[in-house]
Design an enzyme around this catalytic site. Structure first.
Site, PDB file in Angstrom:
ATOM      1  N   HIS A 130       0.721  -1.268   0.044  1.00  0.00           N
ATOM      2  CA  HIS A 130      -0.142  -0.084   0.086  1.00  0.00           C
ATOM      3  C   HIS A 130       0.890   1.403   0.266  1.00  0.00           C
ATOM      4  O   HIS A 130       0.565   2.150  -0.698  1.00  0.00           O
ATOM      5  CB  HIS A 130      -0.940   0.125   1.385  1.00  0.00           C
ATOM      6  CG  HIS A 130      -2.003  -1.008   1.184  1.00  0.00           C
ATOM      7  ND1 HIS A 130      -2.178  -1.744   2.481  1.00  0.00           N
ATOM      8  CD2 HIS A 130      -2.817  -1.472   0.268  1.00  0.00           C
ATOM      9  CE1 HIS A 130      -3.340  -2.496   2.444  1.00  0.00           C
ATOM     10  NE2 HIS A 130      -3.552  -2.416   0.879  1.00  0.00           N
ATOM     11  N   LYS A 190     -18.106  -5.644   6.248  1.00  0.00           N
ATOM     12  CA  LYS A 190     -16.692  -6.363   6.401  1.00  0.00           C
ATOM     13  C   LYS A 190     -16.691  -6.384   7.882  1.00  0.00           C
ATOM     14  O   LYS A 190     -16.747  -5.072   8.640  1.00  0.00           O
ATOM     15  CB  LYS A 190     -15.573  -5.857   5.784  1.00  0.00           C
ATOM     16  CG  LYS A 190     -15.416  -6.206   4.221  1.00  0.00           C
ATOM     17  CD  LYS A 190     -14.199  -5.602   3.740  1.00  0.00           C
ATOM     18  CE  LYS A 190     -14.093  -5.982   2.181  1.00  0.00           C
ATOM     19  NZ  LYS A 190     -12.812  -5.427   1.793  1.00  0.00           N
ATOM     20  N   ARG A 242      -2.022  -6.065  -8.287  1.00  0.00           N
ATOM     21  CA  ARG A 242      -1.101  -7.037  -8.127  1.00  0.00           C
ATOM     22  C   ARG A 242      -0.960  -8.216  -9.050  1.00  0.00           C
ATOM     23  O   ARG A 242       0.269  -8.551  -9.402  1.00  0.00           O
ATOM     24  CB  ARG A 242      -1.198  -7.714  -6.699  1.00  0.00           C
ATOM     25  CG  ARG A 242      -0.839  -6.931  -5.450  1.00  0.00           C
ATOM     26  CD  ARG A 242      -1.473  -7.375  -4.269  1.00  0.00           C
ATOM     27  NE  ARG A 242      -2.759  -7.089  -4.299  1.00  0.00           N
ATOM     28  CZ  ARG A 242      -3.811  -7.325  -3.397  1.00  0.00           C
ATOM     29  NH1 ARG A 242      -3.118  -7.898  -2.285  1.00  0.00           N
ATOM     30  NH2 ARG A 242      -4.901  -7.095  -3.343  1.00  0.00           N
ATOM     31  N   SER A 277      -3.173  -7.659   2.788  1.00  0.00           N
ATOM     32  CA  SER A 277      -3.526  -7.385   4.329  1.00  0.00           C
ATOM     33  C   SER A 277      -3.662  -8.528   5.230  1.00  0.00           C
ATOM     34  O   SER A 277      -3.389  -9.123   6.309  1.00  0.00           O
ATOM     35  CB  SER A 277      -4.564  -6.511   4.395  1.00  0.00           C
ATOM     36  OG  SER A 277      -4.122  -4.997   3.976  1.00  0.00           O
TER      37      SER A 277
HETATM   38  P1  ADP Z   1      -9.954  -3.487  -0.496  1.00  0.00           P
HETATM   39  O1  ADP Z   1     -10.267  -4.264   0.293  1.00  0.00           O
HETATM   40  O2  ADP Z   1     -10.517  -2.418  -1.168  1.00  0.00           O
HETATM   41  O3  ADP Z   1      -8.975  -4.419  -1.780  1.00  0.00           O
HETATM   42  P2  ADP Z   1      -7.219  -3.232   0.159  1.00  0.00           P
HETATM   43  O4  ADP Z   1      -6.894  -2.329   1.478  1.00  0.00           O
HETATM   44  O5  ADP Z   1      -6.944  -4.690   0.260  1.00  0.00           O
HETATM   45  O6  ADP Z   1      -8.580  -2.927  -0.124  1.00  0.00           O
HETATM   46  O7  ADP Z   1      -6.363  -2.641  -0.874  1.00  0.00           O
HETATM   47  C1  ADP Z   1      -6.478  -1.430  -1.158  1.00  0.00           C
HETATM   48  C2  ADP Z   1      -5.774  -1.161  -2.529  1.00  0.00           C
HETATM   49  O8  ADP Z   1      -4.383  -1.302  -2.670  1.00  0.00           O
HETATM   50  C3  ADP Z   1      -6.304  -2.101  -3.921  1.00  0.00           C
HETATM   51  O9  ADP Z   1      -6.411  -1.389  -5.016  1.00  0.00           O
HETATM   52  C4  ADP Z   1      -5.321  -3.136  -3.852  1.00  0.00           C
HETATM   53  O10 ADP Z   1      -5.285  -3.767  -5.165  1.00  0.00           O
HETATM   54  C5  ADP Z   1      -4.025  -2.451  -3.599  1.00  0.00           C
HETATM   55  N1  ADP Z   1      -3.111  -2.905  -2.954  1.00  0.00           N
HETATM   56  C6  ADP Z   1      -2.833  -3.941  -1.887  1.00  0.00           C
HETATM   57  N2  ADP Z   1      -2.114  -4.737  -1.779  1.00  0.00           N
HETATM   58  C7  ADP Z   1      -1.169  -4.198  -2.682  1.00  0.00           C
HETATM   59  C8  ADP Z   1       0.279  -4.431  -3.303  1.00  0.00           C
HETATM   60  N3  ADP Z   1       0.847  -5.460  -2.166  1.00  0.00           N
HETATM   61  N4  ADP Z   1       0.855  -4.081  -4.245  1.00  0.00           N
HETATM   62  C9  ADP Z   1       0.016  -3.008  -4.763  1.00  0.00           C
HETATM   63  N5  ADP Z   1      -1.238  -2.731  -4.457  1.00  0.00           N
HETATM   64  C10 ADP Z   1      -1.778  -3.285  -3.382  1.00  0.00           C
END
Ligand code: ADP
Length: 164
Positions: free
Chosen positions: A17, A41, A90, A128
């Site tokens: 992130h 969620k 990703r 996450s």
């Molecule tokens: P959501 O529940 O909306 O998927 P996340 O917190 O999991 O929220 O992710 C938010 C954003 O960050 C999304 O666009 C996700 O694809 C991106 N993201 C999550 N992990 C990574 C990573 N390791 N590298 C790049 N982008 C990421």
């Protein structure tokens, strides 16, 4: 002024992130990170905790701020005066879902564009949920989350364990 938003759950924020935050912030005058407070969620960290952790890791980025939101992303974007939504990609598996959401949002507000940033390869496997899984079994997740929040995450899981 060009305003972008980067929405997500951030439960908790990872180095993946943070990489997207830094790169997005360089493309806009102002970046607002939107922490989704979704009642459907069941996050491990409260919205306030997720916001606090994000604020700790963006301390050196003057044009980035964090807000909690619920409801529709297009409404949050409007409220922030943002015309760009940033999302990270990703793998191909992220793509189909993201494409659908981006098209839906564009249909709701044609002025709003989604910009996808491709993850840096070293973070491609990072999520996450992987951090939560490792933390819950006492695994070493220290290279997956920004240093500033490691202790907070550890403490949370210690407390969770103690209350079980
Ligand atoms: P959501 O529940 O909306 O998927 P996340 O917190 O999991 O929220 O992710 C938010 C954003 O960050 C999304 O666009 C996700 O694809 C991106 N993201 C999550 N992990 C990574 C990573 N390791 N590298 C790049 N982008 C990421």
């Amino acid at each position: 002024m060009r305003v972008g938003i980067y929405p997500g759950s951030f439960d908790p924020v990872t180095k993946g992130h943070l990489d997207i935050i830094r790169r997005s912030a360089a493309m806009v005058d102002k970046l607002v990170i939107g922490v989704l407070n979704n009642s459907k969620k069941q996050p491990v960290f409260s919205a306030a905790e997720r916001k606090q952790m994000l604020e700790m890791v963006i301390a050196d980025l003057p044009n980035v701020s964090v807000e909690v939101f619920d409801g529709l992303l297009v409404d949050f974007a409007k409220q922030q005066d943002a015309k760009i939504i940033f999302r990270g990609l990703r793998a191909v598996t992220d793509f189909e879902y993201e494409l659908q959401i981006a098209q839906l949002n564009r249909n709701l507000n044609p002025e709003l564009d989604t910009v996808f940033l491709v993850t840096s390869v070293e973070y491609a496997y990072l999520s996450s949920s992987a951090v939560r899984e490792l933390a819950s079994y006492g695994g070493d997740f220290s290279n997956l989350v920004p240093e500033q929040i490691q202790t907070l995450v550890e403490e949370k899981y210690k407390k969770k364990k103690a209350s079980n």
